[in-house]
Write a protein that holds these residues in place. Structure first.
Motif, PDB file in Angstrom:
ATOM      1  N   ASN A  21      -4.564  32.324 -64.030  1.00 33.42           N
ATOM      2  CA  ASN A  21      -4.899  32.264 -65.166  1.00 33.42           C
ATOM      3  C   ASN A  21      -4.142  30.607 -65.764  1.00 33.42           C
ATOM      4  O   ASN A  21      -5.030  29.765 -66.468  1.00 33.42           O
ATOM      5  CB  ASN A  21      -4.656  32.903 -66.253  1.00 33.42           C
ATOM      6  N   ASP A  22      -3.107  30.438 -65.471  1.00 31.17           N
ATOM      7  CA  ASP A  22      -2.182  28.991 -65.522  1.00 31.17           C
ATOM      8  C   ASP A  22      -3.180  28.099 -64.748  1.00 31.17           C
ATOM      9  O   ASP A  22      -3.312  27.006 -65.269  1.00 31.17           O
ATOM     10  CB  ASP A  22      -0.998  29.187 -64.986  1.00 31.17           C
ATOM     11  N   GLU A  23      -3.379  28.506 -63.822  1.00 24.42           N
ATOM     12  CA  GLU A  23      -3.868  27.379 -62.839  1.00 24.42           C
ATOM     13  C   GLU A  23      -5.550  26.967 -63.491  1.00 24.42           C
ATOM     14  O   GLU A  23      -5.860  25.962 -63.398  1.00 24.42           O
ATOM     15  CB  GLU A  23      -4.085  27.562 -61.175  1.00 24.42           C
ATOM     16  N   ILE A  24      -6.213  28.049 -63.837  1.00 24.03           N
ATOM     17  CA  ILE A  24      -7.359  27.616 -64.190  1.00 24.03           C
ATOM     18  C   ILE A  24      -7.325  26.708 -65.464  1.00 24.03           C
ATOM     19  O   ILE A  24      -8.138  25.663 -65.782  1.00 24.03           O
ATOM     20  CB  ILE A  24      -8.183  29.033 -65.005  1.00 24.03           C
ATOM     21  N   ILE A  25      -6.399  27.092 -66.506  1.00 26.01           N
ATOM     22  CA  ILE A  25      -6.047  26.268 -67.818  1.00 26.01           C
ATOM     23  C   ILE A  25      -5.740  24.843 -67.368  1.00 26.01           C
ATOM     24  O   ILE A  25      -6.234  23.770 -67.917  1.00 26.01           O
ATOM     25  CB  ILE A  25      -5.314  26.927 -68.581  1.00 26.01           C
ATOM     26  N   ALA A  26      -4.840  24.608 -66.445  1.00 22.88           N
ATOM     27  CA  ALA A  26      -4.376  23.504 -66.001  1.00 22.88           C
ATOM     28  C   ALA A  26      -5.399  22.642 -65.302  1.00 22.88           C
ATOM     29  O   ALA A  26      -5.638  21.343 -65.661  1.00 22.88           O
ATOM     30  CB  ALA A  26      -2.941  23.595 -64.924  1.00 22.88           C
ATOM     31  N   SER A  27      -6.007  23.429 -64.545  1.00 23.95           N
ATOM     32  CA  SER A  27      -7.288  22.495 -63.892  1.00 23.95           C
ATOM     33  C   SER A  27      -8.438  22.194 -65.100  1.00 23.95           C
ATOM     34  O   SER A  27      -8.842  21.076 -64.740  1.00 23.95           O
ATOM     35  CB  SER A  27      -8.180  23.275 -62.789  1.00 23.95           C
ATOM     36  N   LEU A  28      -8.749  22.794 -65.760  1.00 27.55           N
ATOM     37  CA  LEU A  28      -9.896  22.703 -66.943  1.00 27.55           C
ATOM     38  C   LEU A  28      -9.226  21.372 -67.679  1.00 27.55           C
ATOM     39  O   LEU A  28      -9.912  20.417 -68.216  1.00 27.55           O
ATOM     40  CB  LEU A  28      -9.929  23.800 -67.651  1.00 27.55           C
ATOM     41  N   LYS A  29      -7.716  21.265 -68.007  1.00 26.78           N
ATOM     42  CA  LYS A  29      -7.498  20.037 -68.983  1.00 26.78           C
ATOM     43  C   LYS A  29      -7.509  18.807 -67.837  1.00 26.78           C
ATOM     44  O   LYS A  29      -7.501  17.886 -68.417  1.00 26.78           O
ATOM     45  CB  LYS A  29      -5.920  20.563 -68.987  1.00 26.78           C
ATOM     46  N   GLN A  40     -11.377  22.361 -75.656  1.00 24.20           N
ATOM     47  CA  GLN A  40     -10.663  21.083 -75.239  1.00 24.20           C
ATOM     48  C   GLN A  40     -11.570  19.881 -75.736  1.00 24.20           C
ATOM     49  O   GLN A  40     -11.278  18.918 -75.220  1.00 24.20           O
ATOM     50  CB  GLN A  40     -10.440  21.264 -73.759  1.00 24.20           C
ATOM     51  N   GLY A  41     -12.770  19.996 -76.144  1.00 27.84           N
ATOM     52  CA  GLY A  41     -13.516  18.823 -76.334  1.00 27.84           C
ATOM     53  C   GLY A  41     -14.459  18.600 -75.133  1.00 27.84           C
ATOM     54  O   GLY A  41     -14.709  17.205 -75.070  1.00 27.84           O
ATOM     55  N   LYS A  42     -14.365  19.140 -74.210  1.00 26.07           N
ATOM     56  CA  LYS A  42     -15.128  18.526 -72.952  1.00 26.07           C
ATOM     57  C   LYS A  42     -16.588  18.928 -72.968  1.00 26.07           C
ATOM     58  O   LYS A  42     -16.891  20.064 -73.433  1.00 26.07           O
ATOM     59  CB  LYS A  42     -14.575  19.334 -71.529  1.00 26.07           C
ATOM     60  N   LYS A  43     -17.347  18.291 -72.174  1.00 22.87           N
ATOM     61  CA  LYS A  43     -18.803  18.766 -72.017  1.00 22.87           C
ATOM     62  C   LYS A  43     -18.863  19.455 -71.062  1.00 22.87           C
ATOM     63  O   LYS A  43     -18.262  19.742 -70.007  1.00 22.87           O
ATOM     64  CB  LYS A  43     -19.424  17.335 -71.791  1.00 22.87           C
ATOM     65  N   VAL A  44     -20.027  20.480 -71.425  1.00 17.55           N
ATOM     66  CA  VAL A  44     -20.266  21.541 -70.471  1.00 17.55           C
ATOM     67  C   VAL A  44     -21.703  21.599 -70.048  1.00 17.55           C
ATOM     68  O   VAL A  44     -22.566  21.520 -71.037  1.00 17.55           O
ATOM     69  CB  VAL A  44     -19.841  22.972 -71.101  1.00 17.55           C
ATOM     70  N   ILE A  45     -22.034  21.420 -68.845  1.00 17.66           N
ATOM     71  CA  ILE A  45     -23.335  21.693 -68.142  1.00 17.66           C
ATOM     72  C   ILE A  45     -23.761  23.160 -68.062  1.00 17.66           C
ATOM     73  O   ILE A  45     -22.867  23.579 -66.950  1.00 17.66           O
ATOM     74  CB  ILE A  45     -23.515  20.913 -67.274  1.00 17.66           C
ATOM     75  N   TYR A  46     -24.292  23.749 -68.638  1.00 12.85           N
ATOM     76  CA  TYR A  46     -24.882  25.258 -68.153  1.00 12.85           C
ATOM     77  C   TYR A  46     -26.152  25.222 -67.326  1.00 12.85           C
ATOM     78  O   TYR A  46     -27.115  24.657 -67.381  1.00 12.85           O
ATOM     79  CB  TYR A  46     -25.427  25.976 -69.606  1.00 12.85           C
ATOM     80  N   GLU A  75      -5.426  12.831 -66.557  1.00 12.96           N
ATOM     81  CA  GLU A  75      -5.486  13.497 -67.936  1.00 12.96           C
ATOM     82  C   GLU A  75      -6.947  14.318 -68.087  1.00 12.96           C
ATOM     83  O   GLU A  75      -6.793  15.250 -68.984  1.00 12.96           O
ATOM     84  CB  GLU A  75      -5.222  12.632 -69.120  1.00 12.96           C
ATOM     85  N   GLY A  76      -7.857  13.817 -67.686  1.00 14.39           N
ATOM     86  CA  GLY A  76      -8.967  14.688 -67.673  1.00 14.39           C
ATOM     87  C   GLY A  76     -10.173  13.714 -68.266  1.00 14.39           C
ATOM     88  O   GLY A  76     -11.278  13.717 -67.643  1.00 14.39           O
TER      89      GLY A  76
END
Length: 321
Positions: free
Chosen positions: A240-248, A274-280, A190-191
């Motif tokens: 784009n579908d794959e990007i969104i699905a992978s991010l989830k 999506q409420g995920k943490k991002v490291i820049y 699920e992520g």
């Protein structure tokens, strides 16, 4: 040394007085954090006591900065600490990473138990009265812990000898069921509980060393790198579908802004949504060209792949694990 009531936990602490702030350390579940509280904000900060165990749980789970300055929402000039983070209370708690709903709590407890088995089918022992157990699962007391243990039994995700225990003995035997194993696999896909990290970065050939540096940092911290141009995309899906699905499916995102690809801005923004943490991250020579709205974000600025790997490992251990 003076004594005060900790604004975060409600417990008495020894503090040091400074010109613009007071400071003290908290040691919870063997995790120590240094707290600096803005003197001007001290009387303005009010934390409901129902959040005390949540903050202790965040510290116990390494989800609180090791060094931070606490300020109020009305503070005009928060001073950024060297190697530290400024936390605005109480709004910080709205976005902090802890289980906020009953569904989140029961899943967090289940995954905590699942990680305790060393092999499938093992019967292991858990004492629900220990403070470390309660803090790691954000429970206020033993009664709340028992309530959620019972919920996992009702869902047939675990079995235990809870009913045979005589209070106050709360050390019980736990076994993950076959249904529980399937649930663990579902959660990991699920992520939130997954071991995958989405890497948003330019496809420029010049980023090859950066890509490998990020991949090494993830491997060394136990995560799998998901890079969209390395994925096999089904014929009925767009990229784009794959990007969104992978991010989830990923637990968090690493966004490298070197070469300033528009896709990195989109992907990191979607991850945040999506409420995920991002490291820049960004190379030092490229950071000056970054868009103004991402410059204020805390970046890992690197001059070599080796430095990037080292700094990423430290950041993942402190911010994600």
């Amino acid at each position: 040394m003076n004594t005060m009531t900790c604004l975060l936990t409600g417990k008495e602490v020894d503090y040091q007085d400074h010109e613009n702030y007071v400071s003290y350390s908290l040691n919870i579940a063997d995790n120590e954090v240094d707290i600096f509280i803005c003197r001007k904000c001290k009387k303005k900060i009010s934390i409901d006591e129902k959040y005390h165990h949540i903050i202790e749980g965040l510290i116990a789970n390494n989800k609180w900065p090791e060094r931070c300055e606490i300020v109020s929402e009305s503070c005009n000039l928060p001073s950024k600490l060297p190697n530290g983070e400024t936390i605005v209370l109480p709004s910080y708690l709205q976005t902090a990473d802890y289980p906020k709903t009953p569904k989140d709590k029961i899943e967090n407890l289940f995954f905590y138990l699942f990680k305790h088995q060393t092999y499938d089918g093992e019967v292991f022992r858990i004492d629900t009265s220990l403070s470390n157990f309660l803090l790691k699962n954000y429970f206020q007391n033993v009664q709340e812990a028992d309530f959620y243990i019972r919920g996992l039994e009702e869902k047939e995700l675990i079995t235990s000898n809870r009913k045979n225990l005589v209070y106050p003995n709360r050390a019980m035997n736990i076994e993950i069921t076959h249904s529980g194993l399937n649930k663990a696999i579902e959660l990991m896909e699920e992520g939130d509980k997954s071991n995958k990290c989405f890497i948003a970065m330019s496809f420029n050939p010049a980023t090859k060393d950066t890509r490998e540096a990020i991949r090494k940092a993830l491997k060394d911290t136990g995560y799998e790198a998901i890079i969209i141009d390395e994925q096999t995309i089904d014929s009925d899906k767009t990229i784009n579908d794959e990007i969104i699905a992978s991010l989830k499916r990923c637990k968090f995102c690493i966004a490298d802004f070197s070469f300033h690809s528009n896709g990195v801005y989109f992907e990191s923004g979607f991850a945040l949504g999506q409420g995920k943490k991002v490291i820049y991250t960004c190379s030092k020579e490229e950071f000056g060209k970054a868009h103004f709205d991402i410059k204020p974000l805390q970046h890992i600025i690197y001059e070599s792949p080796e430095q990037l790997t080292k700094d990423l490992i430290n950041k993942i251990e402190a911010y994600i694990n």
